[in-house]
Design an enzyme around this catalytic site. Structure first.
Site, PDB file in Angstrom:
ATOM      1  N   ASN A 112     -23.062  29.882  24.415  1.00 60.98           N
ATOM      2  CA  ASN A 112     -23.164  28.768  23.568  1.00 60.98           C
ATOM      3  C   ASN A 112     -23.257  27.386  24.227  1.00 60.98           C
ATOM      4  O   ASN A 112     -22.975  27.196  25.424  1.00 60.98           O
ATOM      5  CB  ASN A 112     -21.752  28.752  22.683  1.00 60.98           C
ATOM      6  CG  ASN A 112     -21.345  30.053  22.262  1.00 60.98           C
ATOM      7  OD1 ASN A 112     -22.522  30.854  21.660  1.00 60.98           O
ATOM      8  ND2 ASN A 112     -20.245  30.182  21.653  1.00 60.98           N
ATOM      9  N   ASP A 114     -22.757  24.699  22.576  1.00 61.58           N
ATOM     10  CA  ASP A 114     -21.745  23.494  21.993  1.00 61.58           C
ATOM     11  C   ASP A 114     -20.625  22.976  22.811  1.00 61.58           C
ATOM     12  O   ASP A 114     -20.085  21.890  22.424  1.00 61.58           O
ATOM     13  CB  ASP A 114     -20.923  24.367  20.628  1.00 61.58           C
ATOM     14  CG  ASP A 114     -20.316  25.712  20.964  1.00 61.58           C
ATOM     15  OD1 ASP A 114     -19.837  25.814  22.053  1.00 61.58           O
ATOM     16  OD2 ASP A 114     -20.051  26.195  19.898  1.00 61.58           O
ATOM     17  N   HIS A 131     -27.169  29.771  28.815  1.00 61.73           N
ATOM     18  CA  HIS A 131     -28.244  29.092  28.158  1.00 61.73           C
ATOM     19  C   HIS A 131     -28.267  27.381  27.870  1.00 61.73           C
ATOM     20  O   HIS A 131     -28.585  26.769  27.183  1.00 61.73           O
ATOM     21  CB  HIS A 131     -28.430  29.356  26.389  1.00 61.73           C
ATOM     22  CG  HIS A 131     -28.627  30.965  26.244  1.00 61.73           C
ATOM     23  ND1 HIS A 131     -28.551  31.668  25.327  1.00 61.73           N
ATOM     24  CD2 HIS A 131     -29.155  31.681  27.334  1.00 61.73           C
ATOM     25  CE1 HIS A 131     -28.794  32.924  25.584  1.00 61.73           C
ATOM     26  NE2 HIS A 131     -29.187  32.950  26.848  1.00 61.73           N
ATOM     27  N   CYS A 142     -41.769  13.522  33.302  1.00 63.50           N
ATOM     28  CA  CYS A 142     -41.548  12.925  34.738  1.00 63.50           C
ATOM     29  C   CYS A 142     -40.056  13.693  35.170  1.00 63.50           C
ATOM     30  O   CYS A 142     -39.842  13.262  36.359  1.00 63.50           O
ATOM     31  CB  CYS A 142     -41.329  11.544  34.798  1.00 63.50           C
ATOM     32  SG  CYS A 142     -39.841  10.738  33.958  1.00 63.50           S
TER      33      CYS A 142
END
Ligand code: OAD
Ligand code: ZN
Length: 312
Positions: A112, A114, A131, A142
């Site tokens: 998650n 979140d 993730h 850049c």
């Protein structure tokens, strides 16, 4: 993976919980749905079922790095739907915190983004955000990094956030007498010989544009944070004595491969609404994960209640 025959029932799960010392908890979007955050693949309610209007051949393309490079507006048109806002957390997040308090949490591998585990007080050193997260964002051009909240207002408005470092260097270059100006006239001259009075001169100029800021969530086509493999293979695999997988369809590699990577004698519990068939768990506890973990705690004699009060 062959099932361990001695573990079957919810009471076996409770016994494992009580006896374990180093639990790996692997989580997915299902642990946040009770907070109103959609998961991805649930029929009708999942984010992917609600993206038909984008006209993508596969809704997962909103998180595809190649598509993002071509057209970041697709991602930023839906990003606000997955942006963490509130400071609350579910009983399942509280359960992970409780394992930590009891000294049993080896690592929470979360897919998650979140960051709600932090709301529940799960320590950063007890967690791998497989993730990535919205906590930071990086310029695609850049590599300038900013804190995630610097681009939250753009995300909420559905606009594409631009890199301030790029903007600054473009502005500085333009002020140099030898900078942008010279490039322009050189290009202009070359082109004007071929098709003299073309009014689309602008396209000939090499006008620099600032890079797009991408939240540091792992898109399809990007590598997972190094810590994921390092910690799992070189540290946790040796130590884990219980694996609890909660609220994930286990459809996305390499996280989906975690249960298979762990030694066969380590018992594995699966808690989710939907059973998975592609990997065998020792105990499946199917249902609403908040209800399941509450019942596990009740039977273990653990007090989950006070952990449900939101932190600060
Ligand atoms: P999925 O949407 O694929 O799976 C969520 C699972 O949780 C499903 O099996 C649901 O049935 C279950 N579920 C939902 N609400 C639940 C509840 N209240 N109690 C119990 N189970 C519940 O989400 P993930 O497996 O997390 O990646 O998806 C993995 C990755 O795919 C995500 O990290 C995301 C996505 O593409 C990226 O964005 C890179
Ligand atoms: Zn930049």
């Amino acid at each position: 993976r062959p099932k361990l025959p001695q573990y079957n029932t919810i009471d076996d799960a409770v016994k494992l919980l009580r006896e374990s010392k180093n639990v790996i908890v692997l989580t997915g979007a299902g642990i946040s749905t009770s907070l109103g955050i959609p998961d991805f693949r649930s029929k009708d309610t999942g984010l992917y079922s609600r993206l038909e209007h984008l006209g993508l051949s596969d809704p997962q393309e909103v998180f595809d790095i190649h598509i993002f490079r071509e057209d970041p507006s697709i991602f930023f048109s839906i990003a606000k739907e997955i942006l963490p806002t509130e400071k609350k957390y579910s009983p399942t997040h509280g359960f992970i915190r409780l394992l930590q308090d009891k000294g049993k949490l080896l690592t929470n591998y979360t897919q998650n983004i979140d960051n709600i585990e932090a709301n529940a007080g799960v320590l950063p050193e007890k967690m791998v955000q497989c993730h990535g997260s919205f906590a930071t964002a990086t310029c695609m051009k850049c590599k300038f990094k900013v804190s995630g909240d610097a681009i939250f207002s753009d995300i909420k408005d559905g606009t594409i956030p631009e890199c301030t470092a790029c903007q600054k260097s473009i502005a500085e270059d333009a002020l140099k007498p030898q900078g942008l100006k010279r490039k322009r006239s050189a290009n202009g001259q070359q082109k004007s010989r071929k098709d003299s009075d073309d009014s689309s001169d602008d396209e000939d100029y090499d006008i620099p544009t600032p890079g797009v800021m991408k939240p540091d969530i792992t898109f399809f086509g990007e590598d997972l944070p190094d810590e994921f493999g390092r910690r799992l293979v070189h540290h946790d695999r040796e130590l884990a004595d219980l694996v609890i997988v909660i609220g994930t369809s286990l459809k996305v590699a390499p996280v989906a491969e975690v249960p298979g990577i762990l030694p066969r004698n380590v018992p594995q519990i699966y808690i989710s609404r939907t059973p998975v068939s592609h990997t065998g768990f020792d105990i499946d506890l199917l249902g609403d994960c908040d209800v399941v973990v509450s019942e596990l705690c009740r039977r273990a004699g653990w007090d989950l209640q006070h952990h449900m009060i939101p932190a600060d």
